[in-house]
Design a protein around this motif. Sequence first.
Motif, short mmCIF file in Angstrom:
data_model
loop_
_atom_site.label_atom_id
_atom_site.label_comp_id
_atom_site.label_asym_id
_atom_site.label_seq_id
_atom_site.Cartn_x
_atom_site.Cartn_y
_atom_site.Cartn_z
N ALA A 65 23.04 27.81 88.27
CA ALA A 65 23.45 28.85 88.48
C ALA A 65 22.99 28.46 90.25
CB ALA A 65 24.89 30.19 88.40
N LEU A 66 21.49 29.01 89.86
CA LEU A 66 20.91 29.28 91.67
C LEU A 66 21.06 27.99 92.36
CD1 LEU A 66 17.27 30.65 89.94
CD2 LEU A 66 19.82 32.23 90.42
N LYS A 67 20.79 28.37 93.29
CA LYS A 67 20.66 27.22 94.71
C LYS A 67 20.44 27.73 95.85
CE LYS A 67 25.20 24.98 93.19
NZ LYS A 67 24.65 24.73 92.26
N GLY A 68 19.36 27.18 96.38
CA GLY A 68 19.13 27.18 98.14
C GLY A 68 17.57 27.57 97.86
N GLU A 69 17.61 29.39 98.98
CA GLU A 69 16.43 30.11 98.49
C GLU A 69 16.55 30.81 97.63
OE1 GLU A 69 14.56 30.80 100.65
OE2 GLU A 69 15.25 29.63 102.39
N GLN A 70 17.43 31.24 96.31
CA GLN A 70 17.49 30.71 95.14
C GLN A 70 15.98 30.14 94.19
OE1 GLN A 70 21.09 31.99 94.38
NE2 GLN A 70 20.95 34.04 93.97
N LEU A 71 16.56 29.26 94.60
CA LEU A 71 15.54 27.78 93.59
C LEU A 71 14.16 28.57 94.47
CD1 LEU A 71 17.30 24.83 93.68
CD2 LEU A 71 17.05 25.76 91.45
N LYS A 72 14.16 28.17 95.12
CA LYS A 72 12.61 28.65 96.18
C LYS A 72 11.92 29.58 95.34
CE LYS A 72 13.38 26.86 100.43
NZ LYS A 72 13.62 25.93 101.82
N HIS A 73 12.93 31.18 95.15
CA HIS A 73 12.13 31.88 94.47
C HIS A 73 12.12 31.58 92.83
CE1 HIS A 73 10.98 36.03 94.45
NE2 HIS A 73 12.12 35.98 92.91
N LEU A 74 12.25 30.72 92.55
CA LEU A 74 12.61 30.80 90.87
C LEU A 74 10.59 30.30 90.83
CD1 LEU A 74 13.20 30.59 87.97
CD2 LEU A 74 14.12 28.20 89.07
N VAL A 75 11.53 28.96 91.81
CA VAL A 75 9.59 27.75 91.52
C VAL A 75 8.54 28.61 91.78
CG1 VAL A 75 8.25 26.13 93.23
CG2 VAL A 75 10.68 25.94 92.20
#
Length: 141
Positions: free
Chosen positions: A28-38
């Motif tokens: 469900a994550l997108k954009g900046e959320q994915l960057k934060h996840l990494v």
Amino acid sequence: MSKYKASRQVAQVEDFNYRLGIKQCVDALKGEQLKHLVSLRVEMLKEELAELEAAVNVEDAEETVDAVVDIVYFGIGTLLLMDVDVEAAVDEVHLANMEKIRGVKPERVNPLGLPDAIKPEGWVAPSHEDNHGRFKEIWGN
């Protein structure tokens, strides 16, 4: 997942990610959320590496084995969460590594004299070009 049957270890990590709902949340994550996840996954891997170093420093076999397995498990999990075909990625690295030759890297301290894997002239690095999963989505490459 790979068109090939996943290894038992990859399937186990995938099962864990689904059982705890981690994969569903990450999907469900997108954009900046994915960057934060990494970035978060990198920090978590650093924690695991610190645990390995601490275990080795006190010569604790149990914790050393556990820490190395945690690093592998977490690495596989990171790739799975980012929709990378782990089996294909490992195959690419393995095939490239098998083209290396036995040698010595003079820039590396090697008091045991163990052989190094040397890239011969013309060696081709592994390519994951068609297997970037969601990394391509967040970084565009």
